[in-house]
Enzyme design. Structure first.
Site, short mmCIF file in Angstrom:
data_model
loop_
_atom_site.label_atom_id
_atom_site.label_comp_id
_atom_site.label_asym_id
_atom_site.label_seq_id
_atom_site.Cartn_x
_atom_site.Cartn_y
_atom_site.Cartn_z
N LYS A 163 0.84 -1.20 0.00
CA LYS A 163 0.00 0.00 0.00
C LYS A 163 0.87 1.24 0.00
CE LYS A 163 -0.48 -0.60 4.98
NZ LYS A 163 -0.62 0.38 6.01
N TYR A 220 15.85 30.74 4.79
CA TYR A 220 14.71 31.52 5.33
C TYR A 220 14.86 31.71 6.83
CZ TYR A 220 12.11 30.77 1.00
OH TYR A 220 11.69 30.76 -0.31
C1 LIG Z 1 -4.28 -4.34 8.25
C2 LIG Z 1 -2.80 -4.23 8.05
N1 LIG Z 1 -2.06 -5.35 7.97
C3 LIG Z 1 -0.73 -5.31 7.80
C4 LIG Z 1 -0.06 -4.11 7.72
C5 LIG Z 1 1.45 -4.10 7.57
O1 LIG Z 1 2.04 -3.54 8.72
P1 LIG Z 1 3.62 -3.38 8.88
O2 LIG Z 1 4.03 -2.39 7.84
O3 LIG Z 1 3.78 -2.86 10.25
O4 LIG Z 1 4.23 -4.71 8.67
C6 LIG Z 1 -0.77 -2.93 7.82
C7 LIG Z 1 -0.08 -1.64 7.75
O5 LIG Z 1 -0.22 -0.79 8.56
C8 LIG Z 1 -2.19 -2.98 7.99
O6 LIG Z 1 -2.91 -1.87 8.08
#
Ligand SMILES: Cc1ncc(COP(=O)(O)O)c(C=O)c1O
Length: 365
Positions: free
Chosen positions: A33, A255
């Site tokens: 993601k 700045y």
């Molecule tokens: C539902 C869910 N699963 C897994 C993950 C992966 O987490 P991490 O990056 O801490 O391994 C996330 C990320 O925040 C998540 O929201």
């Protein structure tokens, strides 16, 4: 290149392989993601799959659509909340989705169905239902709605990254009490809960599938030392010395004149700034590695440039030298610590203006 993120896909591959060595039969779902935590979703996804991941996870339906547009096949789990239009898009992408209310299953059914993972909120307090009976009803509905498959039972941990804390065990207990008997009734549903920290911390969290994100990029979920976890940071952030100028005591840079020279020194102007994701809070606190030595950011981080105090002798630096902001010797964990945030936010915060260049241990990919 003025602002460049070099991403080592071989490192992502090895990190995934390293995480898989923790697993005893569980599959690995690589979380890509937020554009692969800033590394580039599709290249990160391919590298993760090459390293042995068999699933991918994203948050937004559009992220699943984008992976498919890149020709990436296989299981993709969309973990986030979905608007009706996003539900359409997720299902059109052939992605698995998450549900915790009956109306969500009905909406999927009305659209011809899809694979559903039911989420129990065991303590994170965000998505999912806290009501195990409701979660069971949703699972039963998914299992019996035409076109819908009950594909998984899941939860997410709030404190896996805090070793020694007891809450992880509480969440795990709630999840197992709900999910194990349900899996006996619906054996095709897989169980999954573990993020990166949980993968590394406790095998009891692994179940059938694990969902690591941050660790696949070689970032330490515990905010310490990635190498101590056997992880290799995949991303380096570099710019270059665009200008060098000698300054006299009393002369200033940037700045607000937040740097005023107290001695003769040389300032290097490095053309990267908060418009690239180098946060303004690094004003007068961050370090940059140039010609093998650390030098402090001097004065205000502006949108497009920073100035670096390279010392009275100029450190042997010449225009065009590379300036490393994140990489060997300056881990993302350090920059995060200076910003009082977590390493996740560092690559995620790199903007589209930063070119991403992919390589495999130095060979162009
Ligand atoms: C539902 C869910 N699963 C897994 C993950 C992966 O987490 P991490 O990056 O801490 O391994 C996330 C990320 O925040 C998540 O929201």
């Amino acid at each position: 290149m003025r602002a460049l993120a070099r991403v080592n896909l071989a490192a992502i591959e090895r990190n995934v392989a390293r995480l898989r060595r923790e697993l005893d039969g569980a599959e690995l779902c690589a979380v890509v993601k937020a554009d692969g935590y800033g590394h580039g979703a599709a290249p990160a996804a391919r590298a993760a799959l090459a390293g042995g991941a068999t699933w991918l996870a994203v948050t937004a339906a559009a992220e699943a659509t984008a992976l498919r547009a890149e020709g990436i096949e296989g299981r993709v789990l969309v973990m986030g909340a979905l608007t009706p239009a996003e539900l359409d898009a997720a299902l059109a992408a052939g992605a698995d989705i998450v549900a915790w209310r009956e109306d969500m299953v009905e909406a999927a059914g009305e659209r011809g169905g899809g694979r559903i993972h039911v989420k129990l909120d065991t303590g994170m307090g965000r998505l999912g239902t806290r009501d195990a009976e409701q979660a069971t009803r949703v699972a039963e509905l998914a299992a019996t709605t035409a076109g819908v498959q009950l594909a998984g039972l899941m939860t997410h941990f709030a404190t896996a990254d805090e070793p020694g804390d007891a809450f992880l065990g509480e969440q795990l207990g709630r999840f197992e009490a709900w999910a194990r008997p349900l899996q006996e009734r619906f054996p095709d549903a897989i169980l999954h809960a573990a993020n990166s920290a949980a993968v590394l911390r406790d095998r009891a969290t692994h179940f059938d599938l694990v969902r690591p994100g941050v660790a696949i990029y070689g970032l330490d979920p515990f905010q310490q030392d990635a190498a101590a976890q056997g992880l290799e940071p995949a991303l380096e952030l570099v710019s270059y010395v665009a200008e060098l100028k000698a300054v006299r005591p009393g002369e200033s840079a940037g700045y607000g004149r937040r740097f005023v020279a107290e001695r003769d020194t040389v300032l290097a102007t490095v053309p990267i700034g908060y418009g690239d994701g180098v946060r303004r809070a690094l004003t007068n606190v961050g370090d940059v590695l140039i010609a093998g030595r650390r030098h402090p950011i001097a004065g205000t981080v502006s949108m497009d440039n920073i100035t670096v105090d390279v010392g009275p002798d100029g450190g042997g630096i010449v225009r065009g030298d590379e300036a490393l902001l994140i990489g060997p010797g300056i881990p993302a964990e350090e920059m995060a610590g200076r910003l009082q945030t977590i390493n996740y936010e560092i690559p995620c915060g790199l903007t589209a203006r930063v070119a991403r260049r992919y390589h495999r241990d130095g060979e162009p990919a």
